[in-house]
Design a protein around this motif. Structure first.
Motif, PDB file in Angstrom:
ATOM      1  N   TYR A 127       0.835  -1.200   0.000  1.00  0.00           N
ATOM      2  CA  TYR A 127       0.000   0.000   0.000  1.00  0.00           C
ATOM      3  C   TYR A 127       0.874   1.255   0.000  1.00  0.00           C
ATOM      4  O   TYR A 127       0.612   2.201  -0.748  1.00  0.00           O
ATOM      5  CB  TYR A 127      -0.936  -0.011   1.216  1.00  0.00           C
ATOM      6  CG  TYR A 127      -1.737   1.256   1.375  1.00  0.00           C
ATOM      7  CD1 TYR A 127      -2.818   1.515   0.539  1.00  0.00           C
ATOM      8  CD2 TYR A 127      -1.398   2.199   2.338  1.00  0.00           C
ATOM      9  CE1 TYR A 127      -3.554   2.692   0.674  1.00  0.00           C
ATOM     10  CE2 TYR A 127      -2.122   3.369   2.482  1.00  0.00           C
ATOM     11  CZ  TYR A 127      -3.201   3.606   1.647  1.00  0.00           C
ATOM     12  OH  TYR A 127      -3.916   4.777   1.776  1.00  0.00           O
ATOM     13  N   TYR A 128       1.910   1.279   0.844  1.00  0.00           N
ATOM     14  CA  TYR A 128       2.813   2.425   0.865  1.00  0.00           C
ATOM     15  C   TYR A 128       3.437   2.639  -0.511  1.00  0.00           C
ATOM     16  O   TYR A 128       3.588   3.775  -0.957  1.00  0.00           O
ATOM     17  CB  TYR A 128       3.921   2.243   1.898  1.00  0.00           C
ATOM     18  CG  TYR A 128       3.459   2.181   3.334  1.00  0.00           C
ATOM     19  CD1 TYR A 128       2.210   2.651   3.735  1.00  0.00           C
ATOM     20  CD2 TYR A 128       4.281   1.655   4.315  1.00  0.00           C
ATOM     21  CE1 TYR A 128       1.802   2.590   5.046  1.00  0.00           C
ATOM     22  CE2 TYR A 128       3.882   1.591   5.638  1.00  0.00           C
ATOM     23  CZ  TYR A 128       2.637   2.057   6.005  1.00  0.00           C
ATOM     24  OH  TYR A 128       2.244   1.996   7.313  1.00  0.00           O
ATOM     25  N   GLU A 129       3.786   1.567  -1.165  1.00  0.00           N
ATOM     26  CA  GLU A 129       4.350   1.670  -2.510  1.00  0.00           C
ATOM     27  C   GLU A 129       3.314   2.238  -3.482  1.00  0.00           C
ATOM     28  O   GLU A 129       3.622   3.142  -4.266  1.00  0.00           O
ATOM     29  CB  GLU A 129       4.835   0.300  -2.980  1.00  0.00           C
ATOM     30  CG  GLU A 129       5.629   0.354  -4.247  1.00  0.00           C
ATOM     31  CD  GLU A 129       6.166  -0.997  -4.678  1.00  0.00           C
ATOM     32  OE1 GLU A 129       6.475  -1.126  -5.867  1.00  0.00           O
ATOM     33  OE2 GLU A 129       6.268  -1.914  -3.839  1.00  0.00           O
ATOM     34  N   GLU A 130       2.081   1.758  -3.415  1.00  0.00           N
ATOM     35  CA  GLU A 130       1.008   2.268  -4.277  1.00  0.00           C
ATOM     36  C   GLU A 130       0.760   3.753  -4.051  1.00  0.00           C
ATOM     37  O   GLU A 130       0.424   4.484  -4.974  1.00  0.00           O
ATOM     38  CB  GLU A 130      -0.298   1.512  -4.018  1.00  0.00           C
ATOM     39  CG  GLU A 130      -0.310   0.091  -4.493  1.00  0.00           C
ATOM     40  CD  GLU A 130      -1.528  -0.673  -3.986  1.00  0.00           C
ATOM     41  OE1 GLU A 130      -2.457  -0.041  -3.419  1.00  0.00           O
ATOM     42  OE2 GLU A 130      -1.538  -1.903  -4.138  1.00  0.00           O
ATOM     43  N   GLN A 131       0.941   4.206  -2.810  1.00  0.00           N
ATOM     44  CA  GLN A 131       0.704   5.601  -2.456  1.00  0.00           C
ATOM     45  C   GLN A 131       1.905   6.501  -2.782  1.00  0.00           C
ATOM     46  O   GLN A 131       1.863   7.706  -2.541  1.00  0.00           O
ATOM     47  CB  GLN A 131       0.354   5.722  -0.972  1.00  0.00           C
ATOM     48  CG  GLN A 131      -0.932   5.041  -0.590  1.00  0.00           C
ATOM     49  CD  GLN A 131      -2.115   5.631  -1.339  1.00  0.00           C
ATOM     50  OE1 GLN A 131      -2.342   6.827  -1.326  1.00  0.00           O
ATOM     51  NE2 GLN A 131      -2.850   4.776  -2.027  1.00  0.00           N
ATOM     52  N   GLY A 132       2.967   5.923  -3.287  1.00  0.00           N
ATOM     53  CA  GLY A 132       4.153   6.697  -3.638  1.00  0.00           C
ATOM     54  C   GLY A 132       5.028   7.043  -2.451  1.00  0.00           C
ATOM     55  O   GLY A 132       5.829   7.971  -2.524  1.00  0.00           O
ATOM     56  N   LEU A 133       4.883   6.309  -1.362  1.00  0.00           N
ATOM     57  CA  LEU A 133       5.661   6.575  -0.154  1.00  0.00           C
ATOM     58  C   LEU A 133       6.937   5.741  -0.090  1.00  0.00           C
ATOM     59  O   LEU A 133       7.880   6.099   0.606  1.00  0.00           O
ATOM     60  CB  LEU A 133       4.825   6.276   1.093  1.00  0.00           C
ATOM     61  CG  LEU A 133       3.490   6.995   1.210  1.00  0.00           C
ATOM     62  CD1 LEU A 133       2.760   6.546   2.458  1.00  0.00           C
ATOM     63  CD2 LEU A 133       3.692   8.497   1.200  1.00  0.00           C
ATOM     64  N   LEU A 134       6.951   4.637  -0.779  1.00  0.00           N
ATOM     65  CA  LEU A 134       8.035   3.673  -0.683  1.00  0.00           C
ATOM     66  C   LEU A 134       8.365   3.183  -2.086  1.00  0.00           C
ATOM     67  O   LEU A 134       7.447   2.924  -2.870  1.00  0.00           O
ATOM     68  CB  LEU A 134       7.581   2.505   0.205  1.00  0.00           C
ATOM     69  CG  LEU A 134       8.571   1.423   0.566  1.00  0.00           C
ATOM     70  CD1 LEU A 134       9.736   2.005   1.371  1.00  0.00           C
ATOM     71  CD2 LEU A 134       7.871   0.336   1.387  1.00  0.00           C
ATOM     72  N   GLU A 135       9.649   3.073  -2.377  1.00  0.00           N
ATOM     73  CA  GLU A 135      10.065   2.622  -3.696  1.00  0.00           C
ATOM     74  C   GLU A 135      10.756   1.272  -3.588  1.00  0.00           C
ATOM     75  O   GLU A 135      11.498   1.030  -2.645  1.00  0.00           O
ATOM     76  CB  GLU A 135      11.031   3.614  -4.337  1.00  0.00           C
ATOM     77  CG  GLU A 135      10.394   4.942  -4.668  1.00  0.00           C
ATOM     78  CD  GLU A 135      11.369   5.896  -5.330  1.00  0.00           C
ATOM     79  OE1 GLU A 135      12.427   5.443  -5.811  1.00  0.00           O
ATOM     80  OE2 GLU A 135      11.064   7.097  -5.350  1.00  0.00           O
ATOM     81  N   ALA A 136      10.496   0.438  -4.574  1.00  0.00           N
ATOM     82  CA  ALA A 136      11.146  -0.863  -4.648  1.00  0.00           C
ATOM     83  C   ALA A 136      11.612  -1.093  -6.073  1.00  0.00           C
ATOM     84  O   ALA A 136      10.899  -0.753  -7.018  1.00  0.00           O
ATOM     85  CB  ALA A 136      10.185  -1.971  -4.231  1.00  0.00           C
ATOM     86  N   GLY A 137      12.799  -1.649  -6.178  1.00  0.00           N
ATOM     87  CA  GLY A 137      13.253  -2.101  -7.482  1.00  0.00           C
ATOM     88  C   GLY A 137      12.632  -3.464  -7.747  1.00  0.00           C
ATOM     89  O   GLY A 137      11.877  -3.991  -6.926  1.00  0.00           O
ATOM     90  N   ARG A 138      12.938  -4.010  -8.870  1.00  0.00           N
ATOM     91  CA  ARG A 138      12.476  -5.361  -9.199  1.00  0.00           C
ATOM     92  C   ARG A 138      13.670  -6.218  -9.547  1.00  0.00           C
ATOM     93  O   ARG A 138      14.537  -5.817 -10.325  1.00  0.00           O
ATOM     94  CB  ARG A 138      11.498  -5.334 -10.385  1.00  0.00           C
ATOM     95  CG  ARG A 138      10.182  -4.664 -10.104  1.00  0.00           C
ATOM     96  CD  ARG A 138       9.323  -5.490  -9.199  1.00  0.00           C
ATOM     97  NE  ARG A 138       8.072  -4.800  -8.906  1.00  0.00           N
ATOM     98  CZ  ARG A 138       7.011  -5.388  -8.408  1.00  0.00           C
ATOM     99  NH1 ARG A 138       7.022  -6.671  -8.125  1.00  0.00           N
ATOM    100  NH2 ARG A 138       5.929  -4.701  -8.156  1.00  0.00           N
ATOM    101  N   GLY A 139      13.725  -7.394  -8.946  1.00  0.00           N
ATOM    102  CA  GLY A 139      14.781  -8.349  -9.260  1.00  0.00           C
ATOM    103  C   GLY A 139      14.492  -9.029 -10.583  1.00  0.00           C
ATOM    104  O   GLY A 139      13.412  -8.853 -11.166  1.00  0.00           O
ATOM    105  N   PRO A 140      15.431  -9.812 -11.085  1.00  0.00           N
ATOM    106  CA  PRO A 140      15.242 -10.524 -12.351  1.00  0.00           C
ATOM    107  C   PRO A 140      14.016 -11.455 -12.325  1.00  0.00           C
ATOM    108  O   PRO A 140      13.408 -11.718 -13.356  1.00  0.00           O
ATOM    109  CB  PRO A 140      16.523 -11.336 -12.528  1.00  0.00           C
ATOM    110  CG  PRO A 140      17.498 -10.819 -11.527  1.00  0.00           C
ATOM    111  CD  PRO A 140      16.733 -10.052 -10.506  1.00  0.00           C
ATOM    112  N   ASN A 141      13.655 -11.895 -11.133  1.00  0.00           N
ATOM    113  CA  ASN A 141      12.487 -12.776 -10.980  1.00  0.00           C
ATOM    114  C   ASN A 141      11.184 -11.986 -10.842  1.00  0.00           C
ATOM    115  O   ASN A 141      10.119 -12.568 -10.673  1.00  0.00           O
ATOM    116  CB  ASN A 141      12.685 -13.683  -9.767  1.00  0.00           C
ATOM    117  CG  ASN A 141      12.959 -12.905  -8.492  1.00  0.00           C
ATOM    118  OD1 ASN A 141      12.868 -11.683  -8.474  1.00  0.00           O
ATOM    119  ND2 ASN A 141      13.305 -13.618  -7.434  1.00  0.00           N
TER     120      ASN A 141
END
Length: 114
Positions: free
Chosen positions: A19-33
């Motif tokens: 939810y925090y990510e959806e709200q633009g509060l938290l960023e995550a990269g994406r691994g190869p998987n």
């Protein structure tokens, strides 16, 4: 780190982290998987979000403040809009307190009637 580890380290559910990510509060990269990959700073960011939420701020307001937040307490780098935003939020809380005091007075008056 994967979302499960971030959840364990912060005590925040994976659902809330998404939810925090959806709200633009938290960023995550994406691994190869395709899995979310969070950096070490994400632990501090989640703790900042939780502290600001505990102060009664909305995720919308938090999103505007996060670039100026430092430390887990959190503290602020006094970016131009930060003080004005916090003053507006404080004024809104004061207004809600005034409303609640009026409500309380009315209820107490009702109870004082014979």
């Amino acid at each position: 780190m994967l979302i499960g580890e971030l959840s364990r380290r912060t005590g925040v559910s994976t659902r809330l982290l998404r939810y925090y990510e959806e709200q633009g509060l938290l960023e995550a990269g994406r691994g190869p998987n395709g899995y979310r990959d969070y950096d070490e700073g994400s632990v501090v960011t989640v703790r900042q979000i939780r502290a600001l939420l505990s102060a009664g701020l909305s995720t919308e307001v938090i999103r505007t403040l996060l670039p100026c937040v430092r430390g887990e307490q959190p503290g602020f780098d006094w970016c131009p809009a930060v003080r004005a935003t916090l003053q507006r939020e404080l004024a809104a809380v004061d207004e809600r307190i005034d409303d609640l005091q009026r409500n309380r007075g009315a209820l107490a008056d009702y109870l004082a009637q014979p």
